[in-house]
Design an enzyme around this catalytic site. Structure first.
Site, mmCIF file in Angstrom:
data_model
loop_
_atom_site.group_PDB
_atom_site.id
_atom_site.type_symbol
_atom_site.label_atom_id
_atom_site.label_comp_id
_atom_site.label_asym_id
_atom_site.label_seq_id
_atom_site.Cartn_x
_atom_site.Cartn_y
_atom_site.Cartn_z
ATOM 1 N N ASP A 418 0.844 -1.192 0.000
ATOM 2 C CA ASP A 418 0.000 0.000 0.000
ATOM 3 C C ASP A 418 0.882 1.245 0.000
ATOM 4 O O ASP A 418 1.996 1.222 0.519
ATOM 5 C CB ASP A 418 -0.881 -0.044 1.254
ATOM 6 C CG ASP A 418 -2.108 0.838 1.129
ATOM 7 O OD1 ASP A 418 -2.294 1.467 0.076
ATOM 8 O OD2 ASP A 418 -2.888 0.881 2.100
ATOM 9 N N ASP A 509 -7.950 4.256 -3.480
ATOM 10 C CA ASP A 509 -8.967 4.749 -2.550
ATOM 11 C C ASP A 509 -10.050 5.504 -3.316
ATOM 12 O O ASP A 509 -9.967 6.714 -3.503
ATOM 13 C CB ASP A 509 -8.317 5.664 -1.510
ATOM 14 C CG ASP A 509 -7.326 4.910 -0.648
ATOM 15 O OD1 ASP A 509 -7.325 3.659 -0.683
ATOM 16 O OD2 ASP A 509 -6.553 5.559 0.070
#
Ligand SMILES: *[C@@H]1O[C@H](CO)[C@@H](O)[C@H](O)[C@H]1NC(C)=O
Ligand SMILES: *[C@@H]1O[C@H](CO)[C@@H](O)[C@H](O)[C@H]1NC(C)=O
Ligand SMILES: *[C@@H]1O[C@H](CO)[C@@H](O)[C@H](O)[C@H]1NC(C)=O
Ligand SMILES: *[C@@H]1O[C@H](CO)[C@@H](O)[C@H](O)[C@H]1NC(C)=O
Ligand SMILES: *[C@@H]1O[C@H](CO)[C@@H](O)[C@H](O)[C@H]1NC(C)=O
Ligand SMILES: *[C@@H]1O[C@H](CO)[C@@H](O)[C@H](O)[C@H]1NC(C)=O
Ligand SMILES: *[C@@H]1O[C@H](CO)[C@@H](O)[C@H](O)[C@H]1NC(C)=O
Ligand SMILES: *[C@@H]1O[C@H](CO)[C@@H](O)[C@H](O)[C@H]1NC(C)=O
Ligand SMILES: *[C@@H]1O[C@H](CO)[C@@H](O)[C@H](O)[C@H]1NC(C)=O
Ligand SMILES: *[C@@H]1O[C@H](CO)[C@@H](O)[C@H](O)[C@H]1NC(C)=O
Ligand SMILES: *[C@H]1O[C@H](CO)[C@@H](O)[C@H](O)[C@H]1NC(C)=O
Length: 752
Positions: A418, A509
């Site tokens: 991430d 996201d």
């Protein structure tokens, strides 16, 4: 003049060994021309492909950053170095053919042509010129380094369509055809642009350069711009117009093929931001077990990937915070016992001073740095951070050692990469919640082992993927090309060629909105058209969804339905809800995000979709096998299969008409009757409160009609014939509009 006769003889031998008589073998090893400071090399590479390299003052070293496989998986041109048998004077002319592509140098200008079956040639594109124009190969050098910035321009026509360029998953861009756009080549959260595109004229062009820059698709000219490079390196390949599978096969033949994923990853993946302690994880596993949400272990068992973010104490520890996760090995074993699930853990690239690893990394030069100053790249959660420099092999080894000690050896085998977009933590204009929320520069001057962020930054995430890939291999003793994966990494970013790793990309996201749900389709099919089919998203969107609102629940179910028909079915996100939670530990969001969290009625529907996903696993598995074998795209924009048979699809793709670009095919294109692939058309619902949807069914090509393929509605079994029309179908919450071709039984058994 450069000569490499011995090396070339070896290569020539292998040309003969692999010679396919139906295929026109290269009639030259390469053309070199020199134009003052500039040197240009043109060589055959892969099937029907040409590689061009250009440098200033000195030859390319061959050690430049590259996403190419050398030798390629298929076709000629391996280990070619700078081999060439034609040397041209300034403004010289010569031509080279490899398969169906011809590179023509005329008066020092390059053009590319396709040889048609009848022997004529068709111009694909050429270096852009006009009576007066900026040179098509244009360089700017500042002499602080041996590098330069560069712009390469190619001719185009106003009706040309361009597809690919990676993933732009936020939020207003709903394009499949990129003509008319400027694509920024810079990575950040949700933005994984890749310097590769396919044209409806039947070619694919790829710039093998991980530099920042941009691509401009203007009416007459396509321009690639790199802000820092030491060599310009690009590739072009051709196929008959409309045959995008051939372009992908050739392109992945030189950049890599996706190994087949392990079965478990094709099941249902559960995640949220965030399960922050061990008992929560075990409670969720227990509930899956108790709810009997897929209890059968017959084919793949039931798989729950519980994912953590901020499960560490300090950024850069790469280990669990034992206060909240006292027994990782016991937890993983218990999750497995209860559910059969594998686990995945998140790692961030950020390192803070208090991390146990900070001093070792700093002492050994394994942290990224900056042009001057203390080397800080970003701040997060109130502390300054630096990035681990995964472009350095020693850093990759160090990182993997920590991951192995903390997780892999404890039974947690899958890793989530991430925030490793490069340069910063991937939120370039965001100051992570602090008083000044927007910073007016895109990047700090991050410097890596392999170069600057400007020159090399787009490869930073790719090298993270490689770290984990190498770790998997070193532990399993696998060498050579990986053909199948036992474990996977999930990544927020990648570069061209990232498909060769045991890894999958997700769209970052995203906002929890209906329009974003539909927008994800254009992001997914575009990155698939760039060679990256191993792809998914956050079902429900990442943020903004209220679990306790009717609208939020409806959105989640709609998104879930689409997720069943993606390469991976993965629920993730941070949620809003009526529960007030603790303020510590950080990011301790108390809101649930499990199948049962969206109301009792919806739980029934979600369970139905999970069952369907497991039924589709043999089909999906087959699609991944084909992807591995030939690079065949899994999530397919409609132009792949119907641009030749259906003018509405061709035109609608050109205009980015939502009725065309907000649908996709999920499966194989086949012209073989016996082996023929049934195919699925997915038309997700992207608006609230509806129960029907007008769906455009593309007109099937003749080759399908003669095979008696027709569009059949998945739920009602109504046969809608050959398509070429809109149909109004029921689109209840538990019946996402899906149409299939061929026999449903073949789909469910993977017999495609
Ligand atoms: C290679 O083939 C092309 C197309 O037939 C031709 O134009 C070219 O002159 C040939 N080049 C060489 C070096 O033989
Ligand atoms: C290819 O090169 C030849 C020889 O210079 C030239 O006559 C011809 O116009 C070129 N073709 C294209 C399409 O540029
Ligand atoms: C040759 O084939 C091309 C591509 O199919 C076509 O456009 C062209 O008209 C054909 N030319 C001749 C002379 O048949
Ligand atoms: C774990 O989180 C739950 C809330 O879901 C809380 O009740 C419990 O005390 C926590 N346990 C630990 C060890 O922090
Ligand atoms: C894998 O093993 C090779 C050979 O020992 C080593 O060079 C490399 O650094 C290792 N990679 C990782 C990520 O540990
Ligand atoms: C991985 O961890 C295990 C268990 O601690 C250890 O035996 C093994 O040597 C480690 N491997 C690497 C490559 O670090
Ligand atoms: C959540 O709160 C809203 C507003 O107070 C209320 O209308 C709703 O019923 C609550 N939902 C649940 C599931 O408790
Ligand atoms: C192409 O699509 C545009 C916009 O949807 C439409 O106005 C036009 O009539 C279409 N043209 C053809 C030839 O179908
Ligand atoms: C997939 O489609 C291709 C091209 O039409 C065909 O050759 C191949 O056999 C199909 N694969 C399977 C497994 O049906
Ligand atoms: C689709 O069918 C439904 C139910 O028959 C009807 O209410 C709706 O108006 C139709 N939609 C369109 C666009 O024709
Ligand atoms: C779970 O998946 C397995 C394997 O595909 C399947 O056989 C089984 O029916 C599923 N069970 C449930 C409860 O969905």
């Amino acid at each position: 003049m450069f000569t490499a006769p011995l090396q070339f003889l070896t290569v020539a031998g292998s040309f003969l060994a692999s010679a396919d008589t139906s295929y026109f073998q290269p009639n030259s090893t390469g053309i070199k021309f020199q134009n003052g400071f500039e040197r240009v090399y043109i060589q055959p590479f892969g099937n029907h492909g040409i590689r061009v390299r250009a440098s200033l003052l000195r030859d390319p070293t061959g050690a430049e950053l590259s996403a190419f496989l050398d030798p390629p998986i298929e076709g000629p041109g391996g280990h070619q170095g700078l081999a060439h048998d034609i040397t041209l004077p300034f403004r010289g002319s010569a031509s080279l053919r490899n398969g169906d592509i011809v590179a023509n140098v005329s008066n020092g200008m390059l053009s590319f042509l396709r040889v048609e079956p009848n022997g004529t040639t068709t111009l694909l594109t050429s270096e852009y010129s006009d009576t007066k124009a900026l040179p098509s190969r244009f360089y700017t050098q500042d002499f602080r380094a041996s590098t330069f910035s560069t712009q390469f321009s190619f001719s185009s026509t106003s009706d040309e369509q361009f597809y690919g360029t990676g993933q732009q998953a936020c939020c207003n861009d709903n394009s499949v055809n990129k003509k008319g756009q400027v694509v920024d080549l810079i990575n950040y959260n949700s933005h994984v642009t890749l310097p590769v595109y396919m044209s409806n004229k039947g070619y694919l062009q790829f710039f093998n350069m991980p530099s920042q820059g941009r691509i401009e698709f203007s009416p007459l000219r396509t321009r690639f711009e790199a802000s820092e490079a030491s060599v310009v390196d690009y590739y072009i390949t051709t196929a008959p117009p409309g045959d995008y599978d051939a372009l992908q096969q050739q392109f992945t033949g030189v950049t890599g093929r996706q190994p087949t994923p392990p079965d478990f990853i094709l099941g249902y993946q559960q995640s949220k931001l965030r399960y922050y302690n061990q008992s929560q994880v075990l409670n969720v596993a227990q509930r899956f077990h108790d709810e009997n949400v897929n209890v059968s272990l017959i084919v793949v068992g039931k798989f729950l990937n519980v994912l953590y973010f901020f499960a560490w104490k300090f950024q850069g520890d790469w280990s669990f915070d034992l206060e909240f996760f006292p027994d990782p090995a016991g937890m993983a074993a218990e999750v497995k016992r209860l559910t059969g699930a594998e686990m995945m853990v998140s790692l961030w690239p950020s390192v803070e001073d208090l991390s146990v690893n900070y001093l070792t990394l700093q002492e050994n030069g394994l942290l990224a740095t900056t042009r001057d100053g203390p080397g800080i790249q970003d701040s997060f959660s109130g502390v300054y951070t630096r990035l681990v420099d995964s472009t350095n092999p020693a850093a990759r080894e160090f990182l993997w050692k920590r991951l192995n000690d903390s997780y892999f050896s404890k039974g947690i085998h899958n890793f989530w990469i991430d925030q490793a977009d490069g340069g910063t933590l991937g939120e370039p204009f965001d100051n992570n919640g602090q008083a000044i929320t927007s910073i007016p520069f895109a990047r700090p001057f991050t410097q890596y082992f392999i170069g600057t962020q400007e020159a090399a930054g787009k490869m930073y995430p790719w090298l993270h993927q490689q770290a984990i890939e190498e770790g998997f291999r070193n532990l399993t003793g696998a060498s050579g090309a990986t053909t199948s994966c036992q474990h996977m990494s999930l990544t927020r970013s990648t570069f061209v060629g990232g498909q060769r790793f045991c890894s999958y990309l997700w769209s970052g996201d995203t906002d929890s909105r209906f329009d974003v749900l539909l927008q994800q389709i254009t992001a997914g099919v575009s990155v698939a058209a760039s060679g990256i089919s191993s792809w998914t998203l956050d079902i429900g969107g990442f943020s903004g969804l209220d679990v306790d609102s009717d609208l939020g629940r409806e959105l989640f179910v709609r998104w879930f339905a689409m997720g069943v028909f993606l390469p991976y079915t993965r629920v993730h996100g941070t949620r809003n809800c009526n529960i007030t939670g603790p303020t510590t530990p950080a990011f301790a969001n108390p809101c649930p995000n499990e199948p049962w969290s969206y109301g009792a009625d919806n739980f029934v529907i979600i369970k139905k979709y999970i069952v369907l996903r497991y039924q589709l696993v043999p089909y999906v598995k087959r699609l991944f096998q084909m992807l591995h074998e030939t690079g065949r795209t899994i999530m397919r924009p409609l132009y792949y299969d119907f641009s030749l048979s259906d003018p509405f699809v061709a035109n609608g793709t050109g205009n980015n008409d939502p009725s065309v670009v907000h649908q996709y095919m999920f499966g194989n294109k086949s012209t073989d009757w016996v082996l023929s692939g049934p195919r699925l058309l997915i038309s997700p619902v992207g608006e609230p409160g509806v129960t029907t949807k007008m769906v455009y069914l593309p007109l099937l090509p003749d080759s399908f009609l003669t095979q008696e393929f027709t569009w059949t509605h998945w739920w009602s079994e109504v046969d809608f014939g050959a398509g070429g029309k809109f149909v109004n179908v029921s689109a209840k919450l538990d019946e996402i509009p899906v149409f299939y071709l061929g026999k449903k039984q073949d789909i469910l058994s993977g017999n495609i």
